[in-house]
Structures are given as C-alpha cells and as structure tokens.
Design a protein around this motif. Structure first.
Motif: not given
Length: 128
Positions: A11-31
């Motif tokens: 939850l964030v107020q209007a005008g604010g910021s968030l940073r989402l992350s997505c962690a990957a596993s299982g295969r070569t991420f760079s592909n």
C-alpha cells in the motif's frame, strides 16, 4: 521450467514509489526476456514493461517516464521501479519470462501469449 516469485508490492499513497522484484530460478535467466504485466479489478491483463535478454527496454506509453524496468542477471532478478503512482496504478502486478533467441520489436513483448512462465503476482494498492 522457470519459477518466478514477485515481491515488493503493498500500500502506497498517491505520488509515492514502489520497487517490485521478481526472482527467477530453474533455467538460465539471461536467455529470457522478462516482462511486467498488471491486472486491475474487473479489467484484462495489461502490458507494463519488458526488458530483453540484451537489456533493451519497452514500455506502455502511459508508463514511460514513471516506471523503469531493469535486470540483474547475476542475481536472476528483474525489477520494476514505479514512481509518481496514482490510484489508476492499483492492480496485481505479474512478472513473466519469455524464452527468446534474439531481440524482437516492442509488439512482441507486449503480447502476453509470448511468455512461457508467470509468477503469482503481487498486489499494489495506491491510496489517495
């Protein structure tokens, strides 16, 4: 198989910021090209941003200048920095991975059918 786990929503107020992350596993991420999509209540899934395996970026026009996608191949993680949030940004945000052998035009990455793996989503709620 690729597993994707999103985090960073909240939850964030209007005008604010968030940073989402997505962690990957299982295969070569760079592909994999990585994308962020979102789905607001009662609406369809909407393309937000994508980053190719070589680092090229694409955004939905309404989010250019406010959102920034980036990736860290060493950490197998993709990020979405969201600034100047408005109530219209309230949605569940999904991370997705697309196995690609080369870079494509932006239309490719905005098509959710091009993605092979999806995370469970993280809720972002912007209050006024």
């Amino acid at each position: 198989q690729v597993q994707l786990v999103e985090s960073g929503g909240g939850l964030v107020q209007a005008g604010g910021s968030l940073r989402l992350s997505c962690a990957a596993s299982g295969r070569t991420f760079s592909n994999y090209a990585m994308g962020w999509f979102r789905q607001a209540p009662g609406k369809g899934r909407e393309f937000v941003a994508a980053i190719t395996s070589s680092g090229g970026t694409f955004y939905t026009d309404s989010m250019k200048g406010r959102f920034t996608i980036s990736r860290d191949n060493a950490q197998n993680t993709v990020y979405l920095q969201m600034n100047s949030l408005t109530r219209e940004d309230t949605a569940v945000y999904y991370c997705a991975a697309s196995y690609t052998r080369r870079d494509y035009s932006g239309n490719y990455y905005s098509d959710s059918r091009k993605y092979d793996y999806w995370g469970q989503g993280t809720q972002v709620t912007v209050s006024s």
